[in-house]
Scaffold this motif. Sequence first.
Motif, PDB file in Angstrom:
ATOM      1  N   ASN A   1       5.816   7.873 -11.144  1.00 44.78           N
ATOM      2  CA  ASN A   1       6.651   7.125 -11.299  1.00 44.78           C
ATOM      3  C   ASN A   1       6.329   5.500 -10.996  1.00 44.78           C
ATOM      4  O   ASN A   1       7.201   4.678 -10.727  1.00 44.78           O
ATOM      5  CB  ASN A   1       7.907   7.605 -10.588  1.00 44.78           C
ATOM      6  CG  ASN A   1       8.333   8.724 -11.175  1.00 44.78           C
ATOM      7  OD1 ASN A   1       9.065   8.497 -12.339  1.00 44.78           O
ATOM      8  ND2 ASN A   1       8.084   9.686 -10.529  1.00 44.78           N
ATOM      9  N   ASN A   2       5.089   5.517 -10.825  1.00 41.69           N
ATOM     10  CA  ASN A   2       4.616   3.964 -10.413  1.00 41.69           C
ATOM     11  C   ASN A   2       5.345   3.511  -9.080  1.00 41.69           C
ATOM     12  O   ASN A   2       5.489   2.357  -9.081  1.00 41.69           O
ATOM     13  CB  ASN A   2       4.560   3.085 -11.513  1.00 41.69           C
ATOM     14  CG  ASN A   2       3.257   3.261 -12.662  1.00 41.69           C
ATOM     15  OD1 ASN A   2       2.502   2.915 -12.211  1.00 41.69           O
ATOM     16  ND2 ASN A   2       3.725   3.818 -13.628  1.00 41.69           N
ATOM     17  N   ALA A   3       5.603   4.068  -8.284  1.00 40.68           N
ATOM     18  CA  ALA A   3       6.395   3.738  -7.171  1.00 40.68           C
ATOM     19  C   ALA A   3       5.458   3.378  -5.705  1.00 40.68           C
ATOM     20  O   ALA A   3       5.899   2.472  -4.986  1.00 40.68           O
ATOM     21  CB  ALA A   3       7.193   5.009  -6.442  1.00 40.68           C
TER      22      ALA A   3
ATOM     23  N   VAL B   1      11.208   1.319  -7.831  1.00 41.34           N
ATOM     24  CA  VAL B   1       9.685   1.823  -7.686  1.00 41.34           C
ATOM     25  C   VAL B   1       8.554   0.893  -7.531  1.00 41.34           C
ATOM     26  O   VAL B   1       7.658   1.029  -8.003  1.00 41.34           O
ATOM     27  CB  VAL B   1       9.437   2.806  -9.158  1.00 41.34           C
ATOM     28  CG1 VAL B   1      10.101   3.889  -9.143  1.00 41.34           C
ATOM     29  CG2 VAL B   1       9.763   1.673 -10.349  1.00 41.34           C
ATOM     30  N   THR B   2       8.903   0.304  -6.300  1.00 41.70           N
ATOM     31  CA  THR B   2       7.891  -0.821  -6.051  1.00 41.70           C
ATOM     32  C   THR B   2       6.992  -0.461  -4.769  1.00 41.70           C
ATOM     33  O   THR B   2       5.695  -0.514  -5.079  1.00 41.70           O
ATOM     34  CB  THR B   2       8.731  -2.085  -5.384  1.00 41.70           C
ATOM     35  OG1 THR B   2       9.668  -2.360  -6.444  1.00 41.70           O
ATOM     36  CG2 THR B   2       7.788  -3.095  -5.134  1.00 41.70           C
ATOM     37  N   GLY B   3       7.541  -0.099  -3.717  1.00 45.12           N
ATOM     38  CA  GLY B   3       6.650   0.519  -2.819  1.00 45.12           C
ATOM     39  C   GLY B   3       6.506  -0.420  -1.570  1.00 45.12           C
ATOM     40  O   GLY B   3       5.737   0.093  -0.637  1.00 45.12           O
TER      41      GLY B   3
ATOM     42  N   THR C   1       7.191  -5.192  -9.418  1.00 46.71           N
ATOM     43  CA  THR C   1       7.415  -3.698  -8.865  1.00 46.71           C
ATOM     44  C   THR C   1       6.220  -2.991  -8.658  1.00 46.71           C
ATOM     45  O   THR C   1       6.163  -1.822  -8.903  1.00 46.71           O
ATOM     46  CB  THR C   1       8.621  -2.943  -9.675  1.00 46.71           C
ATOM     47  OG1 THR C   1       7.789  -2.394 -10.800  1.00 46.71           O
ATOM     48  CG2 THR C   1       9.869  -3.566  -9.930  1.00 46.71           C
ATOM     49  N   VAL C   2       4.963  -3.775  -8.092  1.00 45.18           N
ATOM     50  CA  VAL C   2       3.783  -3.226  -8.140  1.00 45.18           C
ATOM     51  C   VAL C   2       3.856  -2.509  -6.635  1.00 45.18           C
ATOM     52  O   VAL C   2       3.342  -1.351  -6.395  1.00 45.18           O
ATOM     53  CB  VAL C   2       2.682  -4.268  -8.127  1.00 45.18           C
ATOM     54  CG1 VAL C   2       1.227  -3.582  -7.824  1.00 45.18           C
ATOM     55  CG2 VAL C   2       2.719  -4.829  -9.289  1.00 45.18           C
ATOM     56  N   GLY C   3       4.069  -3.524  -5.486  1.00 42.76           N
ATOM     57  CA  GLY C   3       4.397  -3.038  -4.131  1.00 42.76           C
ATOM     58  C   GLY C   3       2.992  -3.040  -3.576  1.00 42.76           C
ATOM     59  O   GLY C   3       2.720  -2.538  -2.427  1.00 42.76           O
TER      60      GLY C   3
HETATM   61  K   LIG Z   1       4.996   0.421  -7.465  1.00 47.27           K
END
Ligand SMILES: [K+]
Lengths: 465, 465
Positions: A173-175, A59-61, A408-410
């Motif tokens: 999902n903070n993706a 779930v990074t992006g 896992t911010v993205g």
């Molecule tokens: K993310």
Amino acid sequence: MTTIIRRFNDWPIPIKIILSFALVIFLGSILLSMPFSQLDSSEANYFDHLFGAVSMVAVTGLFTQPVAHTYSFIGQVFVLLLIKLGGLGLITIVSAVVLQFGRRVSIQGEVTLQQALNRKDRTDFKYYILSIVKYTTLIELIGASIMSIHFVPAFGWRDGLFTSVFLTISAFNNAGFDNLGTASLQPYMTNPIINTVIPVLIILGGLGFSVWFDIGKRFKSLLLYKDWKDWRSLKRNYRHLNLHSRLVIKWTFWLIIGAMFLFMLSEWNHPETIGTLSLIDKFQVSFFQAVTLRTAGFGTVNYAELHMFTLMVFTVFMFIGGSPGGTAGGAKTSTVALAVILLSSEIRGLSNVNYKHHTLKTEIVKRALVIVVMFVLLNFVAISIITIFDGHVPLQFIFFESISAFGTVGLSADLTPTLSRYSQTVIMFAMFIGRLGPITIFTALANQDKKKKDVKYATGEILIG
Amino acid sequence: MTTIIRRFNDWPIPIKIILSFALVIFLGSILLSMPFSQLDSSEANYFDHLFGAVSMVAVTGLFTQPVAHTYSFIGQVFVLLLIKLGGLGLITIVSAVVLQFGRRVSIQGEVTLQQALNRKDRTDFKYYILSIVKYTTLIELIGASIMSIHFVPAFGWRDGLFTSVFLTISAFNNAGFDNLGTASLQPYMTNPIINTVIPVLIILGGLGFSVWFDIGKRFKSLLLYKDWKDWRSLKRNYRHLNLHSRLVIKWTFWLIIGAMFLFMLSEWNHPETIGTLSLIDKFQVSFFQAVTLRTAGFGTVNYAELHMFTLMVFTVFMFIGGSPGGTAGGAKTSTVALAVILLSSEIRGLSNVNYKHHTLKTEIVKRALVIVVMFVLLNFVAISIITIFDGHVPLQFIFFESISAFGTVGLSADLTPTLSRYSQTVIMFAMFIGRLGPITIFTALANQDKKKKDVKYATGEILIG
Ligand SMILES: [K+]
Ligand SMILES: [K+]
């Protein structure tokens, strides 16, 4: 096959978690690389699909090829599936698998599982996991419905609904993935629906399931005893939450306020970001960027244009990340909080580490600090390796991208697609490790070394300076 | 005046150390700014002199105006004086002052003083301090004599001797200043005298006085008992040193080997640094850079031309710095060593932190980790502030310069003179804090808060991730 399953059962739980993660990523990459998952415009090869699968499950992006130009409708459904699996946490899936096989988990295994799920009481896991699935689905339905108010009129029923569902799942999902193309959410910079629904979803997903349960429990007891007097007093209710929930809510609140303030301070007059916007829009955009740092990773401004100070400040917030046991990544709010509390106690020469009239366990506090330091080290190693292969890129962008991957911010200053394959591989590992989370890695490492004895010798003196 | 002195005596020792440091810097800046200290070519204003004085007393070596183009003979004598004071450590001077006033130091004060001087046994300070002065002077005399073999034929008696003395004092005190002009030691890149004498002086100065005393004690007992059999066996003698000395010697050795290896790995074919040199010269130059990272700060290559990976790797070595209680700066070898040992114990799930069949005190080990984290934080804050004022500079150079300043190393990618005055002020504070050292800051902070009670409450549970 049965032998393999039996062997799998014998392995320590953290190893199971890591392997399940890897397996899901591998299967995901296969599905994403199928012809029916591709658009005609797709320029992706297997590496890009693998990178994408890691980024989705973690779930990074971050991506090397944007979703909107690569994946067909079916491909995008796979994307959502991978995000869902990643967001719930493979820990959840693994525990389901473990329970499914019906084998009794050893006490030690159960403790590890509880740690991984961030549950301290020995409640029934099945109930816990089913509740999580139930509530996440409910929240996502509500989110998608509100989003469709904007997207259905804009894109028509089919595409409008799908985009709403896509963005909702990605946000909750903070993706941080979107299916809108290279400009991502930048066209919706000042759209009030995007600026309210998405932040709410991000925050809810990032609080962690145990906080939900705590809030839920409080809510239920209020309904049961009709204790409306207390209900009216928000503050009193807040005080009834457990220590963990209060710490997480407090930190989440102040991290958002802090990031918003620093973003405004740094970008207020910057024409490439919010310099030309109206006062209300300046606040709106700043709020969105502050919330997206809780490891969601959507951006409504162009991060490549940010002032270097903004990039530096944002890395701190990305490093801290969300709260444990939810859909967010990073070193985790409570972990950093404990490390900070330990630091301040040490500086003041206190031997007891206290928070809100509670003394924290020395072991947990020490472990929190160790996790923070390990995260710093991991980041430094990743950044250094990337400089070997992409030494021409100014360090601030490598720095930002690496911390974004580990947390896992993205969020991205558009760097990942331009990096060499070697550096992209480093980013891939960073996302993987970032999503597994320090505790899982920790437990995995600790388990391998159980034979070594914990010897106590005579005291040795070393001078520090 | 007497009242001021009496008041001064009442203050806690760390505060005394900080104030004495500040006073010496202020007086130094006045002397440096006098007309008779200037060359005609001097372009320095008071800020530059102040910056220089901080850098000299903090034995760092960063400058805004180079010594060779700014200070007259008299000015350069002041430079040496400030370096000498800084290198011995104001701690030494303060303790001398404290003892001079004849007032009995409280037990608690004495303990603090012992910590500051990195002496664990309660030996006579006067003897200790006099020995330090005696041996430093002896070593510097020997160093300068050997150096003059090169510089007297090159520059004539007067200038040759003075340059030898200048470089010796600067090297032994890990100051990194030279009076040779903008090219610094780069013309002597492959000079065998420079490449042997200076590294030996740097290493000796950086080991810390307590290690000297330990080696000296061993040496004396060998002479006394004529135990030449043991003497021949280097390894057995090494084992007789105390735990601290062995740790420091081992780390110093491996840090030099490690830095040398990584430098060669990264720069072997780089034409701007060692790519065009012969094999022997490649080793010679790599050895010199590896040693200079023990916070000396002389450079025989152009650091602005280094590969970004080399810059990143070097920051690690500069961060670690030299050993406590000597002339070197940084977080200190033993502090980082203890933090690393704690990390590895934690990862393996051991509750006792052991080193060489000794169990280390939990308090000291925890404090070491806290110091390392504080140093990381301080660096991050300094770097971030510099990006506000000099946002156009690629981060790698700001990063390098800041860690160089905090570690009192003084290596520079030629950035400091080009920075804004605001950023130069940040660098100035970084050098000051770096030289005071974490322990002094720590004790100073801890002392202020003695009134707060060390309460023990009920245990509070917080989940970390
Ligand atoms: K993310
Ligand atoms: K230095």
